[in-house]
Design a protein around this motif. Sequence first.
Motif, PDB file in Angstrom:
ATOM      1  N   TRP A  36      28.754  78.447 -17.461  1.00  0.00           N
ATOM      2  CA  TRP A  36      29.500  77.931 -15.944  1.00  0.00           C
ATOM      3  C   TRP A  36      30.759  78.109 -15.954  1.00  0.00           C
ATOM      4  CZ3 TRP A  36      27.538  77.823 -11.248  1.00  0.00           C
ATOM      5  CH2 TRP A  36      28.272  77.158 -10.232  1.00  0.00           C
ATOM      6  N   PRO A  37      31.496  77.816 -16.873  1.00  0.00           N
ATOM      7  CA  PRO A  37      33.042  77.841 -16.919  1.00  0.00           C
ATOM      8  C   PRO A  37      33.472  79.430 -16.404  1.00  0.00           C
ATOM      9  CG  PRO A  37      32.377  76.843 -18.800  1.00  0.00           C
ATOM     10  CD  PRO A  37      31.232  77.206 -18.435  1.00  0.00           C
ATOM     11  N   LEU A  38      32.611  80.254 -16.739  1.00  0.00           N
ATOM     12  CA  LEU A  38      32.916  81.783 -16.021  1.00  0.00           C
ATOM     13  C   LEU A  38      33.061  81.832 -14.558  1.00  0.00           C
ATOM     14  CD1 LEU A  38      30.971  83.864 -18.490  1.00  0.00           C
ATOM     15  CD2 LEU A  38      33.405  83.080 -18.525  1.00  0.00           C
ATOM     16  N   GLN A  39      32.438  80.913 -13.895  1.00  0.00           N
ATOM     17  CA  GLN A  39      32.363  80.732 -12.176  1.00  0.00           C
ATOM     18  C   GLN A  39      33.958  80.155 -11.785  1.00  0.00           C
ATOM     19  OE1 GLN A  39      32.413  77.432 -10.486  1.00  0.00           O
ATOM     20  NE2 GLN A  39      32.753  78.750  -8.566  1.00  0.00           N
ATOM     21  N   GLY A  40      34.644  79.183 -12.394  1.00  0.00           N
ATOM     22  CA  GLY A  40      35.872  78.941 -12.270  1.00  0.00           C
ATOM     23  C   GLY A  40      36.729  80.001 -12.403  1.00  0.00           C
ATOM     24  N   ILE A  89      29.850  89.166  -1.254  1.00  0.00           N
ATOM     25  CA  ILE A  89      28.750  90.178  -1.785  1.00  0.00           C
ATOM     26  C   ILE A  89      28.038  89.960  -2.982  1.00  0.00           C
ATOM     27  CG2 ILE A  89      27.792  92.578  -2.264  1.00  0.00           C
ATOM     28  CD1 ILE A  89      29.830  93.482   0.079  1.00  0.00           C
ATOM     29  N   ALA A  90      29.082  89.561  -3.825  1.00  0.00           N
ATOM     30  CA  ALA A  90      28.815  89.304  -5.296  1.00  0.00           C
ATOM     31  C   ALA A  90      28.113  88.060  -5.185  1.00  0.00           C
ATOM     32  CB  ALA A  90      30.131  89.330  -6.383  1.00  0.00           C
ATOM     33  N   VAL A  91      28.885  86.811  -4.611  1.00  0.00           N
ATOM     34  CA  VAL A  91      28.060  85.792  -4.745  1.00  0.00           C
ATOM     35  C   VAL A  91      26.689  85.652  -3.940  1.00  0.00           C
ATOM     36  CG1 VAL A  91      28.340  83.371  -3.607  1.00  0.00           C
ATOM     37  CG2 VAL A  91      30.183  84.398  -4.608  1.00  0.00           C
ATOM     38  N   GLN A  92      26.695  86.367  -2.962  1.00  0.00           N
ATOM     39  CA  GLN A  92      25.152  86.510  -2.148  1.00  0.00           C
ATOM     40  C   GLN A  92      24.182  86.861  -3.242  1.00  0.00           C
ATOM     41  OE1 GLN A  92      23.958  85.438   0.469  1.00  0.00           O
ATOM     42  NE2 GLN A  92      21.942  86.652   0.573  1.00  0.00           N
ATOM     43  N   GLY A 100      22.076  75.820  -6.001  1.00  0.00           N
ATOM     44  CA  GLY A 100      21.756  75.671  -4.857  1.00  0.00           C
ATOM     45  C   GLY A 100      23.102  75.611  -3.990  1.00  0.00           C
ATOM     46  N   HIS A 101      24.387  75.722  -4.123  1.00  0.00           N
ATOM     47  CA  HIS A 101      25.666  75.849  -3.764  1.00  0.00           C
ATOM     48  C   HIS A 101      26.179  77.159  -3.434  1.00  0.00           C
ATOM     49  CE1 HIS A 101      25.634  71.563  -3.080  1.00  0.00           C
ATOM     50  NE2 HIS A 101      24.836  71.403  -4.307  1.00  0.00           N
ATOM     51  N   PRO A 102      25.551  78.104  -3.280  1.00  0.00           N
ATOM     52  CA  PRO A 102      26.090  79.433  -3.219  1.00  0.00           C
ATOM     53  C   PRO A 102      27.151  79.569  -2.073  1.00  0.00           C
ATOM     54  CG  PRO A 102      24.130  79.728  -2.284  1.00  0.00           C
ATOM     55  CD  PRO A 102      24.054  78.322  -2.832  1.00  0.00           C
TER      56      PRO A 102
END
Length: 200
Positions: A36-40, A89-92, A100-102
């Motif tokens: 998950w840290p890669l998201q930030g 597009i990538a987040v989608q 549950g929070h895209p």
Amino acid sequence: MTSYAARAVPWGLLGTGAGVIVGLLLLVERWPYTLWPLQGTAVGLLAGMAVWCYHEPAAAVVDTLPRGLRWRTISRSTGSLALVVVWLIAVQHTRSGYFGHPGDVAWQGIAAVIVSACYLTWCRSRGSTGPARAASAGIISVAMFVALARPMDKRVPIFPYTTTDDWATSRLLWSAACLVAIALLLLGTRSAPHRRTGRA
């Protein structure tokens, strides 16, 4: 305007950064609990790439030309817009990895780009070349630190984690950061010296 943006925006650098961002989000989707840290980090990289769109190494010359700072900023923003489109597009396509929070993840990226764009535009209004190198490194470093260390994450949830974290407060913080950045930019550019705004 299009021809100016094609020459002024570092499209090769943005393309490389966008590819890395997509890769990070794909890893998060595959292993959301452990990576998950890669998201930030991806959010920070997105903002760090966006600042390069406003870097003007020839500011001393360009600011004397008839085209004003506003026109040049709008032209250069095509680069930021392209990054945001790739981000959305990538987040989608990786939406299953965001607990549950895209939509919130998407907004983090958009907000980060807005804040970074406001900061670089404010620097340019002061006659600076736009400290893209230092700003990009600083933004990415801070984002990585916050994503990994999660300081004060209960009170200031910058990058919420799992479904139990405070996503609503995070959304509010990112929105507030955007509003403050835009307000400061508007106030700052109005008080900037006329000769440095590039208005002729």
